[in-house]
Enzyme design. Structure first.
Site, PDB file in Angstrom:
ATOM      1  N   PHE A   1     -11.059  51.221   5.428  1.00  0.00           N
ATOM      2  CA  PHE A   1     -12.283  50.598   5.207  1.00  0.00           C
ATOM      3  C   PHE A   1     -12.053  49.954   6.786  1.00  0.00           C
ATOM      4  O   PHE A   1     -11.342  49.359   7.492  1.00  0.00           O
ATOM      5  CB  PHE A   1     -11.983  48.824   4.172  1.00  0.00           C
ATOM      6  CG  PHE A   1     -12.927  48.261   4.185  1.00  0.00           C
ATOM      7  CD1 PHE A   1     -13.593  48.210   3.738  1.00  0.00           C
ATOM      8  CD2 PHE A   1     -13.218  47.132   5.280  1.00  0.00           C
ATOM      9  CE1 PHE A   1     -15.838  47.378   3.296  1.00  0.00           C
ATOM     10  CE2 PHE A   1     -13.646  45.805   5.438  1.00  0.00           C
ATOM     11  CZ  PHE A   1     -15.356  45.763   4.477  1.00  0.00           C
TER      12      PHE A   1
ATOM     13  N   LYS B   1      -9.880  39.038  12.500  1.00  0.00           N
ATOM     14  CA  LYS B   1      -8.714  38.239  11.224  1.00  0.00           C
ATOM     15  C   LYS B   1      -7.953  37.557  11.790  1.00  0.00           C
ATOM     16  O   LYS B   1      -8.020  36.240  12.641  1.00  0.00           O
ATOM     17  CB  LYS B   1      -8.218  39.401  10.456  1.00  0.00           C
ATOM     18  CG  LYS B   1      -9.183  39.799   9.755  1.00  0.00           C
ATOM     19  CD  LYS B   1      -8.211  40.902   8.499  1.00  0.00           C
ATOM     20  CE  LYS B   1      -9.448  41.655   7.780  1.00  0.00           C
ATOM     21  NZ  LYS B   1     -10.222  40.413   6.472  1.00  0.00           N
TER      22      LYS B   1
ATOM     23  N   ASP C   1      -7.652  51.217  13.784  1.00  0.00           N
ATOM     24  CA  ASP C   1      -8.166  49.621  12.941  1.00  0.00           C
ATOM     25  C   ASP C   1      -7.389  49.071  13.441  1.00  0.00           C
ATOM     26  O   ASP C   1      -6.916  48.506  11.414  1.00  0.00           O
ATOM     27  CB  ASP C   1      -9.089  50.449  11.958  1.00  0.00           C
ATOM     28  CG  ASP C   1     -10.267  49.564  11.188  1.00  0.00           C
ATOM     29  OD1 ASP C   1      -9.290  47.924  11.867  1.00  0.00           O
ATOM     30  OD2 ASP C   1     -10.853  48.946  10.938  1.00  0.00           O
TER      31      ASP C   1
ATOM     32  N   THR D   1     -26.360  40.207  23.409  1.00  0.00           N
ATOM     33  CA  THR D   1     -26.263  38.537  24.173  1.00  0.00           C
ATOM     34  C   THR D   1     -25.335  37.696  24.411  1.00  0.00           C
ATOM     35  O   THR D   1     -24.921  37.929  25.406  1.00  0.00           O
ATOM     36  CB  THR D   1     -27.329  38.031  22.936  1.00  0.00           C
ATOM     37  OG1 THR D   1     -28.669  38.518  23.255  1.00  0.00           O
ATOM     38  CG2 THR D   1     -27.551  36.094  23.978  1.00  0.00           C
TER      39      THR D   1
END
Lengths: 489, 489
Positions: free
Chosen positions: B207, B344, B313, B369
């Site tokens: 995931f 997280k 990850d 931005t």
């Protein structure tokens, strides 16, 4: 009249009355003009940027800012220079630097609580999230929109809107059926039918973000897109109008009709595969390209005719600067768009919608860990409330009209600036210069004179001041722009 | 000993000493066990969620939280119930609810300044951004990593890492050449050669987020992916190991070898088209699937052999819970990964890297931005500093070992829980139950008993407590889990 007294007067005048100067009320010590103490960029700025550059890619940086010394419409750098800022963090500062009401919100117990206990909003929403939304983000919702999905950036807002569109599109096609075994299996291979082969249509020169889905709809410049995989989604031409609009009515109408015909042709080629179109009310990064209300109304009619969703990207245009709270209000659509995305001046991001089916039939589909951020929703609430209290949308409209008039005169005097646009779109004003190099020199020269100003497209200068930008600031802007033009020769 | 006195003692003991209880030091009024005042979910919670549901999709919600009454490891709802929280906002609360040091940071002038003047970081970085990074996010950087790109969420962190990988991959292929006219033209049509046809390889059950690029690498469940367009990128199998690992050494070695062989086959099939692989140290959403350090070392060797970047990850595994600050430190790699992504528990998100070429040769390519958020970097700094000060990584390791032991006994007594895993990965512990329905009932029953706990994969229960979760909390957790198991029968 002392500055302090001025501020007290304005506060005392309160809601609804037309104030002499909201900026003065908020910022009694805002400078009257730029303060220049060093060459630009200053030595400390260069040193700071070089150091930061060792650990963080800041090669796009203009100077190292000192946000403690920034105030109202003036941004300070580490060398003690203060620039009139008509770029405002790429159109993101709504109420001026160190706005006292935003600072009050930032220092509130509610903010501390939101920061210290950031929730997974879709699983464990805070008991006050609804009220925060209803007093702020939802109170500002465009006509016809009653629901919101909160996100973290403009790109994220657009991509979650795309996901809603794709899920809706597939559900329509599937009817009441459940997912087929083939869909469940193929989707894990990233293949149809489980993964969608539908598309989002966007417009040439449009900008909708830089993540993989949003970048596939971005059509501004090669440098934004090169070397990144993209979905092979369709695009349609955006009108190339001639300015000022009122002098080229016939030509512009013809150009818009050409684009509408081309748009319909693309839709027909793609048959039922287009889930949604996405469009900016004024194409911003792509060069501040305008189109007429009737063009957008015709687009809306065609999306309804072909049963395609319409997403209006108000990430840059939204929240007041155009002289309406939402720029698409200028169109007077007979049917509202299906989704409107927002970010920047609201600090919070996300999309509005009305259609109940844009909420997927099952939970955990439009989902992620945070689903927004209550600390940003708190800022958005204050932004909205202050805009309402001080009629800042009206301020953008009137200041914009005043500024446009002065720039029109300037444009008459200096042939190097032309295609002035934004006559009736508040401070959302831009113009062209003869070349990219000339435009860049103008931006640099202006910054040296104490004006922080940005470009867009290939040859355009865009104005994106705060909502507390007033006539006195417009005067400073025009004076510096003129001086910069003189220096460029 | 009064709670207050206890707290003062702990503060007095200060840095470096092993404290009796960091939780007690931070939270003198943390409950000793759950406080239940109503049925679960309580009536006010149901009412609040129904109301919020009218404007915001919260069908995934468990209860409406009251974050003012939440403290330490205990989350409160609007009905006055307080749950021991071992889910912690999907693994996101690092230092407990209303941690006094986080609150202090949240109420600081630096925070108010960051919130009121949110910069476009790559254009107008604040003069203190470097120091904030160096004292926090960068001080925590994995071995071998000296640069960071800041982002806004785990998905965003992964997608910006993917962009860095694609740009690097294309630059390698292009050599010193500039963009060709064909590239410049085709990219605006979303076509090769300007748009890349390279890929990110991910692993089955992995995931990596829910935006369009990250979702293309997510392989957890159909419901996460259905109806969304995806890039046709390759995947490889992730080992399905048998637990406890030390009892199935031979079988597991064989399974890992099978997966490595398959991985190499996929790489060869895709030839030079794979820009990077992305992998979690422990597959979290996909069911808390572990693999051995030697598996990861072999993967690293293969990426080096085939000149493919390796992205680790650590969005869910990072920042201490695994008993190391970064879970991939458990592997003792001979060559560090090329990029490590985080989010997280740090609240701030982004990716670390070392290779200078992962910074594109031109500015405005890795760009947007905001490029991160100083207010989140401030929180991350405090998280890092408190973790260091109180040895909270070590706490996760020792508390995890203690908890694992107790769960092992429970697993011996109750046949409905099995495949216990996480023996040496701190509090990053999970187990399986006999079916998805049984697992869901266990989660609901636990919540009714005052334990907020989450699932993952099809049949797994995962533990994701804070870093101030201690043996006393572990005792409460195990007692409630046992009671829930009894009730399920």
């Amino acid at each position: 009249m002392t500055k302090l007294w001025n501020a007290q007067l304005c506060t005392a005048l309160g809601r609804g009355l037309r104030l002499q100067s909201t900026a003065a009320a908020y910022f009694p010590s805002e400078p009257a003009s730029p303060v220049l103490k060093t060459t630009i960029p200053g030595p400390k700025s260069s040193e700071r940027l070089a150091e930061l550059g060792k650990v963080f890619d800041n090669r796009a940086a203009y100077f190292a800012a000192n946000y403690y010394n920034s105030i109202g419409n003036y941004i300070a750098d580490v060398d003690g220079n203060q620039y009139l800022d008509v770029y405002a963090q790429i159109a993101s500062i709504a109420l001026g630097y160190n706005n006292p009401e935003i600072l009050k919100t930032a220092k509130s117990d509610q903010m501390a609580n939101a920061l210290a206990n950031r929730p997974a909003l879709a699983c464990f929403p805070s008991s006050d999230y609804q009220q925060i939304l209803e007093d702020g983000i939802l109170a500002a919702a465009p006509k016809g929109m009653s629901k919101v999905w909160t996100a973290l950036s403009g790109s994220d807002a657009n991509e979650t809107a795309f996901k809603a569109a794709f899920i809706y599109h597939a559900a329509k096609k599937r009817g009441n059926n459940t997912f087929s075994p083939k869909e469940l299996e193929s989707v894990m291979q990233n293949l149809v039918p489980g993964a969608s082969d539908a598309a989002i249509l966007s417009f040439e020169k449009g900008f909708h973000g830089r993540l993989f889905g949003s970048l596939s709809t971005t059509r501004s410049k090669p440098i934004h897109k090169l070397d990144i995989p993209a979905f092979n989604w369709p695009k349609a031409p955006f009108p190339s109008l001639k300015y000022p609009l009122d002098q080229f009515v016939t030509e512009n109408k013809k150009e818009e009709e050409r684009c509408l015909a081309e748009f319909e042709k693309v839709i027909q080629q793609w048959s039922t595969q287009i889930a949604a179109i996405i469009i900016e009310p004024i194409q911003s990064e792509g060069g501040d390209n305008h189109a007429s209300p009737s063009f957008f109304q015709s687009l809306r009619d065609l999306t309804l005719k072909y049963d395609i969703l319409m997403i209006v990207d108000e990430v840059q245009t939204g929240v007041g600067a155009s002289g309406k709270f939402w720029a698409h209000e200028h169109w007077n659509l007979t049917t509202p768009p299906d989704m409107v995305t927002f970010s920047k001046k609201f600090q919070a991001a996300g999309f509005y919608f009305a259609l109940p089916e844009l909420q997927p039939s099952l939970p955990f589909r439009q989902f992620n860990t945070w689903c927004g951020d209550p600390s940003k929703a708190l800022i958005a609430r204050t932004v909205y409330q202050e805009i309402s209290k001080y009629n800042l949308v009206e301020n953008a409209a009137t200041t914009g009209a005043y500024l446009y008039g002065k720039l029109e005169s300037l444009s008459g005097e200096y042939s190097s600036i032309f295609n002035l646009r934004g006559q009736s779109t508040g401070t959302f004003i831009a113009w062209d210069m003869s070349s990219s190099a000339k435009r860049d020199m103008f931006l640099i020269e202006s910054r040296k004179l104490g004006l922080n100003i940005g470009g867009c497209g290939d040859v355009s200068v865009r104005l994106r001041p705060t909502l507390v930008f007033e006539e006195k600031h417009a005067d400073v802007l025009v004076d510096i722009a003129e001086e910069a033009l003189k220096r460029l020769g």
